[in-house]
Write an enzyme that holds these catalytic residues in place. Structure first.
Site, PDB file in Angstrom:
ATOM      1  N   LEU A 196     -12.925 -38.842 -12.787  1.00  8.63           N
ATOM      2  CA  LEU A 196     -14.349 -39.021 -12.529  1.00  8.63           C
ATOM      3  C   LEU A 196     -14.581 -40.066 -11.433  1.00  8.63           C
ATOM      4  O   LEU A 196     -15.405 -39.871 -10.534  1.00  8.63           O
ATOM      5  CB  LEU A 196     -15.078 -39.438 -13.814  1.00  8.63           C
ATOM      6  CG  LEU A 196     -16.548 -39.850 -13.645  1.00  8.63           C
ATOM      7  CD1 LEU A 196     -17.379 -38.684 -13.124  1.00  8.63           C
ATOM      8  CD2 LEU A 196     -17.124 -40.376 -14.947  1.00  8.63           C
ATOM      9  N   GLY A 197     -13.818 -41.186 -11.509  1.00  7.71           N
ATOM     10  CA  GLY A 197     -13.989 -42.279 -10.555  1.00  7.71           C
ATOM     11  C   GLY A 197     -13.909 -41.802  -9.110  1.00  7.71           C
ATOM     12  O   GLY A 197     -14.739 -42.178  -8.269  1.00  7.71           O
TER      13      GLY A 197
ATOM     14  N   GLY B 108     -11.826 -46.318 -10.294  1.00  4.63           N
ATOM     15  CA  GLY B 108     -12.233 -45.475  -9.167  1.00  4.63           C
ATOM     16  C   GLY B 108     -11.167 -44.521  -8.658  1.00  4.63           C
ATOM     17  O   GLY B 108     -11.430 -43.734  -7.743  1.00  4.63           O
TER      18      GLY B 108
ATOM     19  N   ALA C  35     -21.022 -35.072 -20.867  1.00  9.90           N
ATOM     20  CA  ALA C  35     -20.384 -34.013 -21.654  1.00  9.90           C
ATOM     21  C   ALA C  35     -18.923 -33.917 -21.179  1.00  9.90           C
ATOM     22  O   ALA C  35     -18.573 -34.533 -20.175  1.00  9.90           O
ATOM     23  CB  ALA C  35     -21.117 -32.701 -21.422  1.00  9.90           C
TER      24      ALA C  35
ATOM     25  N   LYS D 246     -16.583 -45.688 -27.816  1.00  8.46           N
ATOM     26  CA  LYS D 246     -17.580 -45.478 -26.760  1.00  8.46           C
ATOM     27  C   LYS D 246     -18.974 -45.900 -27.251  1.00  8.46           C
ATOM     28  O   LYS D 246     -19.763 -46.470 -26.499  1.00  8.46           O
ATOM     29  CB  LYS D 246     -17.598 -44.008 -26.329  1.00  8.46           C
ATOM     30  CG  LYS D 246     -16.474 -43.621 -25.376  1.00  8.46           C
ATOM     31  CD  LYS D 246     -16.474 -44.482 -24.155  1.00  8.46           C
ATOM     32  CE  LYS D 246     -16.359 -43.736 -22.870  1.00  8.46           C
ATOM     33  NZ  LYS D 246     -16.260 -44.610 -21.695  1.00  8.46           N
TER      34      LYS D 246
ATOM     35  N   SER E 245     -20.316 -41.281 -23.248  1.00 11.52           N
ATOM     36  CA  SER E 245     -19.845 -39.927 -23.538  1.00 11.52           C
ATOM     37  C   SER E 245     -20.721 -39.302 -24.609  1.00 11.52           C
ATOM     38  O   SER E 245     -21.265 -40.004 -25.470  1.00 11.52           O
ATOM     39  CB  SER E 245     -18.397 -40.019 -24.017  1.00 11.52           C
ATOM     40  OG  SER E 245     -18.074 -38.898 -24.803  1.00 11.52           O
TER      41      SER E 245
ATOM     42  N   ASP F 243      -6.599 -54.835 -13.808  1.00  9.77           N
ATOM     43  CA  ASP F 243      -6.689 -54.285 -15.154  1.00  9.77           C
ATOM     44  C   ASP F 243      -7.941 -54.854 -15.821  1.00  9.77           C
ATOM     45  O   ASP F 243      -8.178 -56.060 -15.774  1.00  9.77           O
ATOM     46  CB  ASP F 243      -5.436 -54.702 -15.940  1.00  9.77           C
ATOM     47  CG  ASP F 243      -5.358 -54.021 -17.297  1.00  9.77           C
ATOM     48  OD1 ASP F 243      -6.392 -53.520 -17.770  1.00  9.77           O
ATOM     49  OD2 ASP F 243      -4.260 -54.008 -17.883  1.00  9.77           O
TER      50      ASP F 243
ATOM     51  N   TYR G 177     -12.173 -42.487 -30.256  1.00  7.09           N
ATOM     52  CA  TYR G 177     -12.818 -42.418 -28.950  1.00  7.09           C
ATOM     53  C   TYR G 177     -14.337 -42.520 -29.078  1.00  7.09           C
ATOM     54  O   TYR G 177     -14.977 -43.372 -28.460  1.00  7.09           O
ATOM     55  CB  TYR G 177     -12.427 -41.123 -28.233  1.00  7.09           C
ATOM     56  CG  TYR G 177     -13.010 -41.011 -26.848  1.00  7.09           C
ATOM     57  CD1 TYR G 177     -12.531 -41.805 -25.821  1.00  7.09           C
ATOM     58  CD2 TYR G 177     -14.048 -40.130 -26.567  1.00  7.09           C
ATOM     59  CE1 TYR G 177     -13.068 -41.737 -24.548  1.00  7.09           C
ATOM     60  CE2 TYR G 177     -14.591 -40.050 -25.299  1.00  7.09           C
ATOM     61  CZ  TYR G 177     -14.095 -40.852 -24.297  1.00  7.09           C
ATOM     62  OH  TYR G 177     -14.633 -40.776 -23.046  1.00  7.09           O
TER      63      TYR G 177
END
Lengths: 352, 482
Positions: free
Chosen positions: A15-16, A11, A180, A157, A125, A56, A153
């Protein structure tokens, strides 16, 4: 009214932070944020409204303890690592990426289940489909298979997304949002990378035809989608077990996006030179060798060339239909805000 | 008519365009043709006026499906008549207004015509002989009449409102006003045509439930015309570009034409083009709802021409100096391409969208907006005609099931084949035996047949059969014949 407890992993990230801010706007949720790097006291924008815990995702014990304390109804899992530079386009450094993106996700699901959460919203993603390098993807929808990605990646994902979606059950609902590439204020990837092209004198060069389309998304819009997904899982649950593309819904050619960003910084290339993709690819190959020999991170590689020449855009009809998602901030407006913010940061840096 | 040397030179360097002209002239077969033999005098006169008043529409109207040919022709002539009254500045407003507002009633008055147009009004003869239109109007199906009257009434009132509005006469103000004006003169035509098509069963009735699509069809054409005609309208003292757009770039409308404002004028024109372009994907969507070839051609040709016109006008300063047009060759190519199917029309739109994208100027304030709009057209086309198929998902349960089902089906198919062969073979064997049995009952001597067969076969294969054997056989056969 009792506020519904929501927990946001990562967070404090790019983005968080936007997700937390969008959740706060609704004023219905009590928010707990976990992050490996929580803000020091008094430094955050939302000090009174959000509980920050250092944790974590690779530490199941602490994770479970934190989750049991806050007993979230819904968990939003935004944590993910993204290899930068040349590693972005390969499987190099795969272990670390898989550790966080896959194992971390498993841990979060386990902890969520054990603490009695009702569900989880996972930040996926577009790379789960698009990272099959050297391929075009036009107006792709959710029926396209994943798991073909050729990058650490994209593959991590995709695996994590599968784990999340298969965890969906009647008493634990899950959904995934395939975002995106995200830009916005404080974005560390898109805007700074494109800005660096100006000083490097790369702006006149068009790689490939310059007619390929790509999707992007403004950070506030992705955050909106997360809030909508939370609301959906708490109420109608039509998004349960579903994955959805989240973009700005306005694909533009890569070239035009670059030009628009450069223009925000007051730069318009005075002339343009088209470099055919094959040639650019060889140049990228050469640049990879140079950076290998000098052990520096070059600005060009075959991965970057291919990334810049491919069509990669998706349809957001499903997100519109299931979540009622509608991009609130247009591409143009978002770019303006983001570039002005970055310009301010740059000005601040140079003053110091 | 002999083409001018410059035209000939042009086509020497543009053989593709020349090819398109020849292709269109030689190979285009009208979907339907009007049958002049069955037409009465007044109808012939109506077609005469159609050819006289419309350059571009007559061709497509004349090829329309027989059920629609006359109604659409009359619809066109009625609106053209209305337009001729509205356009004529020599008629005082007090006289003009009641005619505009009541034009739908005129259609019920036998013998009505109008002689008071100024002598310079180019279509004045149509109104002078308007009784022929009314004569034919009486003969068409009542449902068509109602549609035409309804549109005429709404358009006439819209025009009267504008004629009364002094402010409008000084030029259009907001984008909203501009689109409302386009609605009255073109959006309504889109609605009228759509209702006629649906009534004739030649278009999907779902088109009526999505009114924004038929509106966009009209808006797109009208906005392109207004954008293209800026110079011509300016020379005639008319202004249709909304102030809301041009005032962002220049202070006075006339400044658009000053050479020192070249860049500003181009920016204003690309904003006009952008406004029109946002309608393009709706137009393709609309075309997907048409069921009949002649109706499709009727709608698609003007749309293709419109996007091509936008492309020649885009970033082209000549727009402010003269009448910018697409070349004849290009027009013929567009007609060839627009009279086949939707996919080809989508190709046309994509081709011109990419041409526009190529000319898009980063200095233009609407650079990214134009880019986004062109992207929307590409995405829309991709959504109706996907260029890719999702690969088979090897890990999804659905595809595992699919594979299992396919295996089972193959297995069943194999056994089906075996059963069928067995059945055929069995039938042949049974019938053969029955035939042999019947032959035996009738006294056939299979032993002789067998020997003869063996002998013939032996000869054929060249065996050296012993004479003794042969004698024996002959004896045997001799006996048998007794």
């Amino acid at each position: 009214m009792e506020r519904i407890p929501i927990l946001v992993t990562g967070g404090c990230g790019f983005l968080g932070t936007a997700v937390v801010s969008a959740l706060l706007d609704i004023q219905r949720y009590a928010i707990t944020v976990i992050d490996i790097n929580p803000p020091s006291l008094g430094s955050t924008t939302f000090p009174n409204d959000v509980r920050y815990v250092r944790c974590d995702v690779l530490d199941p014990a602490t994770l479970l303890k934190t989750f049991s304390e806050s007993r979230p109804a819904i968990v939003i899992h935004t944590v993910g690592v993204y290899p930068l530079g040349m590693k972005r386009y390969s499987m190099e450094g795969k272990e670390m990426v898989f550790e966080v993106n896959v194992e971390g996700t498993k841990n979060v699901i386990d902890a969520s289940r054990m603490c009695g959460a009702k569900g989880i919203v996972y930040t996926s993603s577009v790379t789960v489909v698009f990272d099959e390098l050297n391929k075009d993807f036009r107006n792709v929808d959710e029926t396209w298979p994943t798991g073909r990605a050729g990058t650490s990646y994209g593959l991590s994902k995709a695996i994590a997304e599968d784990i999340v979606l298969s965890a969906n059950a009647h008493d634990f609902v899950t959904c995934a949002l395939r975002s995106a590439p995200i830009f916005g204020p404080n974005d560390t990837a898109i805007i700074p990378t494109l800005h660096s092209c100006i000083a490097a004198g790369q702006t006149p060069f068009i790689l490939g035809t310059g007619t390929n389309f790509q999707d992007f998304v403004y950070v506030v819009n992705v955050a909106d989608a997360h809030v909508l997904a939370v609301g959906n899982l708490l109420n109608s649950q039509t998004a349960a077990g579903e994955t959805m593309f989240i973009t700005n819904g306005t694909p533009v050619t890569t070239r035009d996006l670059c030009l628009a960003v450069w223009k925000e910084f007051g730069h318009v290339p005075r002339f343009q030179i088209t470099i055919p993709e094959a040639l650019a690819s060889w140049m990228g190959f050469g640049a990879e060798w140079v950076s290998w020999l000098t052990s520096t991170e070059g600005l060009l590689s075959r991965g970057i060339v291919s990334d810049g020449c491919r069509d990669r855009y998706a349809s957001i009809l499903k997100a519109r239909r299931v979540l009622g998602y509608a991009p609130r901030v247009s591409l143009e407006e978002g770019l303006k805000i983001s570039c002005q913010h970055y310009q301010k940061q740059l000005n601040g840096r140079s003053k110091r | 008519m002999m083409p001018s040397p410059s035209t000939m030179l042009y086509y020497v360097f543009h053989p593709n365009e020349l090819r398109s002209i020849i292709q269109w002239k030689v190979w285009h077969n009208p979907v339907h043709e009007r049958n002049e033999a069955t037409e009465c005098e007044s109808l012939k006169r109506c077609f005469h006026f159609l050819n006289l008043t419309s350059r571009s529409f007559a061709t497509v109207i004349l090829e329309l499906h027989p059920n629609l040919l006359v109604p659409v022709t009359l619809f066109y002539l009625v609106l053209r008549g209305l337009d001729t009254v509205e356009d004529d500045m020599t008629i005082p407003l007090s006289k003009k207004e009641p005619i505009l507002r009541n034009f739908q009633d005129v259609l019920d008055q036998d013998g009505w015509n109008f002689q008071e147009n100024g002598p310079d009004e180019k279509d004045r003869q149509l109104l002078v002989e308007f009784n022929v239109v009314i004569e034919e109007f009486k003969k068409i199906k009542p449902v068509y009449r109602d549609i035409i009257k309804d549109i005429t009434k709404r358009m006439g009132n819209g025009m009267a409102d504008y004629a009364n509005n002094a402010e409008f006469n000084a030029g259009v103000n907001t984008i909203q006003d501009y689109e409302l004006y386009c609605h009255y003169v073109a959006g309504l035509v889109g609605e009228g045509c759509t209702r006629l098509f649906v009534e004739a069963g030649l278009a999907n009735e779902a088109l009526l439930k999505k009114p924004e699509l038929m509106e966009s069809m009209g808006q797109f054409l009208q906005q392109v015309n207004i954008t293209r005609d800026i110079k011509e309208d300016q020379d005639d003292g008319r202004r249709f570009w909304p102030k809301e757009i041009w005032s962002k770039h220049v202070d006075n409308f006339d400044d658009l034409f000053k050479p020192e404002n070249k860049e500003k004028a181009l920016n204003a024109s690309s904003e006009m083009i952008l406004t029109a372009l946002t309608r393009a994907d709706d137009c393709l969507y609309y075309l997907a709802g048409l069921r009949e070839q002649s109706v499709f051609n009727f709608c698609a040709i003007p749309q293709s021409m419109a996007i091509a016109t936008l492309e020649v006008c885009f970033q082209n300063y000549a727009l402010f100096q003269k009448n910018v047009k697409i070349t004849k060759g290009e027009a013929c190519q567009l007609m060839v391409e627009s009279t086949q199917n939707l996919q080809l029309v989508c190709e046309v739109f994509r081709r011109y969208a990419r041409k526009i994208a190529k000319k898009n100027n980063p200095h233009d304030p609407n650079f990214l907006k134009i880019s986004v709009t062109l992207g929307r057209i590409e995405q829309f086309i991709e959504s109706i005609f996907p260029s890719q198929k999702p690969p088979v998902d090897n890990k999804s349960p659905a595809s595992v099931e699919e594979a299992e089902r396919k295996r089972k089906e193959d297995h069943e198919a194999k056994w089906d084949l075996i059963y069928m062969f067995t059945a055929v073979a069995g039938t042949v064997i049974v019938i053969t035996f029955i035939m042999l049995f019947v032959a035996w009952l009738a006294g056939a001597r299979f032993d002789i047949a067998y020997y003869q067969f063996k002998e013939e076969l032996g000869k054929l294969l060249g065996y050296n059969t012993g004479p003794a054997q042969v004698t024996e056989v002959h004896v045997a056969s001799d006996k048998s014949e007794l």
